[in-house]
Design a protein around this motif. Structure first.
Motif, PDB file in Angstrom:
ATOM      1  N   GLY A 128      12.451  40.073  56.113  1.00  0.00           N
ATOM      2  CA  GLY A 128      13.626  40.261  55.277  1.00  0.00           C
ATOM      3  C   GLY A 128      13.545  41.388  54.273  1.00  0.00           C
ATOM      4  N   VAL A 129      12.416  42.102  54.221  1.00  0.00           N
ATOM      5  CA  VAL A 129      12.304  43.194  53.240  1.00  0.00           C
ATOM      6  C   VAL A 129      12.989  44.469  53.712  1.00  0.00           C
ATOM      7  CG1 VAL A 129      10.178  42.286  52.248  1.00  0.00           C
ATOM      8  CG2 VAL A 129      10.049  43.964  54.117  1.00  0.00           C
ATOM      9  N   GLY A 130      13.330  44.541  55.004  1.00  0.00           N
ATOM     10  CA  GLY A 130      14.058  45.708  55.513  1.00  0.00           C
ATOM     11  C   GLY A 130      13.225  46.638  56.360  1.00  0.00           C
ATOM     12  N   LYS A 131      12.185  46.123  57.005  1.00  0.00           N
ATOM     13  CA  LYS A 131      11.314  46.978  57.823  1.00  0.00           C
ATOM     14  C   LYS A 131      12.066  47.565  59.016  1.00  0.00           C
ATOM     15  CE  LYS A 131       8.289  43.747  58.664  1.00  0.00           C
ATOM     16  NZ  LYS A 131       9.051  42.646  57.988  1.00  0.00           N
TER      17      LYS A 131
ATOM     18  N   THR B  27      15.044  52.105  61.670  1.00  0.00           N
ATOM     19  CA  THR B  27      16.275  52.533  62.325  1.00  0.00           C
ATOM     20  C   THR B  27      17.003  53.598  61.508  1.00  0.00           C
ATOM     21  OG1 THR B  27      16.518  50.359  63.350  1.00  0.00           O
ATOM     22  CG2 THR B  27      18.479  51.747  63.262  1.00  0.00           C
ATOM     23  N   ARG B  28      16.976  53.452  60.189  1.00  0.00           N
ATOM     24  CA  ARG B  28      17.607  54.461  59.336  1.00  0.00           C
ATOM     25  C   ARG B  28      16.943  55.817  59.512  1.00  0.00           C
ATOM     26  NH1 ARG B  28      22.015  56.197  56.770  1.00  0.00           N
ATOM     27  NH2 ARG B  28      22.346  54.358  55.449  1.00  0.00           N
ATOM     28  N   PHE B  29      15.606  55.824  59.593  1.00  0.00           N
ATOM     29  CA  PHE B  29      14.902  57.096  59.727  1.00  0.00           C
ATOM     30  C   PHE B  29      15.065  57.686  61.122  1.00  0.00           C
ATOM     31  CE2 PHE B  29      10.973  59.495  60.756  1.00  0.00           C
ATOM     32  CZ  PHE B  29      11.191  60.563  59.900  1.00  0.00           C
TER      33      PHE B  29
ATOM     34  N   VAL C  25      21.129  55.548  60.899  1.00  0.00           N
ATOM     35  CA  VAL C  25      22.182  54.544  60.712  1.00  0.00           C
ATOM     36  C   VAL C  25      21.604  53.346  59.972  1.00  0.00           C
ATOM     37  CG1 VAL C  25      23.483  55.243  62.747  1.00  0.00           C
ATOM     38  CG2 VAL C  25      21.706  53.495  62.961  1.00  0.00           C
ATOM     39  N   PHE C  26      22.500  52.555  59.393  1.00  0.00           N
ATOM     40  CA  PHE C  26      22.098  51.354  58.671  1.00  0.00           C
ATOM     41  C   PHE C  26      22.854  50.163  59.223  1.00  0.00           C
ATOM     42  CE2 PHE C  26      23.037  48.387  55.128  1.00  0.00           C
ATOM     43  CZ  PHE C  26      21.746  47.915  54.924  1.00  0.00           C
ATOM     44  N   HIS C  27      22.111  49.125  59.590  1.00  0.00           N
ATOM     45  CA  HIS C  27      22.715  47.887  60.077  1.00  0.00           C
ATOM     46  C   HIS C  27      22.278  46.734  59.180  1.00  0.00           C
ATOM     47  CE1 HIS C  27      24.118  49.795  63.730  1.00  0.00           C
ATOM     48  NE2 HIS C  27      22.904  50.204  64.016  1.00  0.00           N
TER      49      HIS C  27
ATOM     50  N   PHE D 140       9.265  49.060  68.406  1.00  0.00           N
ATOM     51  CA  PHE D 140       8.588  50.350  68.507  1.00  0.00           C
ATOM     52  C   PHE D 140       9.611  51.447  68.729  1.00  0.00           C
ATOM     53  CE2 PHE D 140       7.059  53.369  71.793  1.00  0.00           C
ATOM     54  CZ  PHE D 140       6.069  54.028  71.081  1.00  0.00           C
ATOM     55  N   GLN D 141       9.531  52.531  67.923  1.00  0.00           N
ATOM     56  CA  GLN D 141      10.387  53.692  68.115  1.00  0.00           C
ATOM     57  C   GLN D 141       9.593  54.954  67.799  1.00  0.00           C
ATOM     58  OE1 GLN D 141      14.494  53.546  66.826  1.00  0.00           O
ATOM     59  NE2 GLN D 141      14.388  51.323  66.527  1.00  0.00           N
ATOM     60  N   ILE D 142      10.124  56.104  68.221  1.00  0.00           N
ATOM     61  CA  ILE D 142       9.413  57.378  68.082  1.00  0.00           C
ATOM     62  C   ILE D 142      10.280  58.367  67.309  1.00  0.00           C
ATOM     63  CG2 ILE D 142       8.507  59.384  69.343  1.00  0.00           C
ATOM     64  CD1 ILE D 142       7.681  57.498  71.576  1.00  0.00           C
TER      65      ILE D 142
END
Length: 210
Positions: free
Chosen positions: A20-23, A28-30, A34-36, A47-49
């Motif tokens: 819940g801290v927003g990891k 995703t923002r970086f 975008v922000f969800h 996992f993302q690159i």
């Protein structure tokens, strides 16, 4: 600078912290800009690159978003091994997530090399959250200094300091690799990291005094 490293370097970057801290939102923002919200809790790991430029190098960041729930701890602990950098996230409006940082550091000490660069990040530092802020910037800064960490307060919601966090961890991870390879890290702008830290801390002090 003379170095035997390839111009594209791949780094494994972990994002850790309570659920819940927003990891996931931070990643995703970086990566996607975008922000969800709200975000479903991560099951195990995601996992993302992303690519970050640092001097003459391209840093390919393999960003691992680890689950914050205790029931996934045995799974996520294995992902500490081989980490090149760690972003430790707490929620500035939830003091419990800050208290639990000591448990995160026990995990890091157990599963990571001691010289792996780490950054402390206080998320949800939104303008409309200032009255709900329960973790003072000075307390977080003191914790960061005690553990030799860079410190940023960010807002994933409005993108405040998000890119700065990932640029900083990329530079630190690259500097560590260059040092390990015996190359002089003359083109890694470490002074810029420290300057950014000073600017952020100054801003945080102003925030706390309002």
């Amino acid at each position: 600078m003379t170095t035997n490293l390839e111009p594209v370097q791949t780094f494994k970057i972990l994002i850790i912290g309570d659920s819940g801290v927003g990891k996931s939102s931070l990643m995703t923002r970086f990566v996607h800009g975008v922000f969800h919200a709200p975000y479903n809790a991560t099951i195990g790991v995601d996992f993302q690159i992303a690519i970050v430029n640092s001097g003459e190098f391209k840093c390919r960041l393999q960003i691992w978003d680890t689950a914050g729930q205790e029931r996934f701890r045995s799974i996520t602990n294995s992902y500490y091994r081989g980490a090149d950098g760690i972003i430790i996230v707490y929620d500035v409006t939830d003091s419990e997530t800050f208290v639990h940082l000591k448990d995160r550091f026990l995990e890091i000490q157990q599963f990571c090399d001691s010289d792996v660069p780490k950054i402390l990040v206080g998320n949800k530092d939104d303008d409309n959250n200032q009255q709900n802020k329960s973790v003072l910037s000075d307390d977080a800064r003191e914790f960061a200094e005690k553990h030799n960490l860079l410190f940023f307060e960010i807002s994933v919601k409005n993108s405040k300091n998000v890119a700065e966090v990932f640029n900083a961890i990329a530079r630190l991870a690259l500097k560590r690799r260059l040092e390990q390879s015996g190359s002089m890290p003359s083109n890694i702008d470490v002074k810029r990291i420290q300057k950014n830290k000073s600017v952020d801390n100054s801003a945080n002090r102003k925030c706390c005094n309002t």
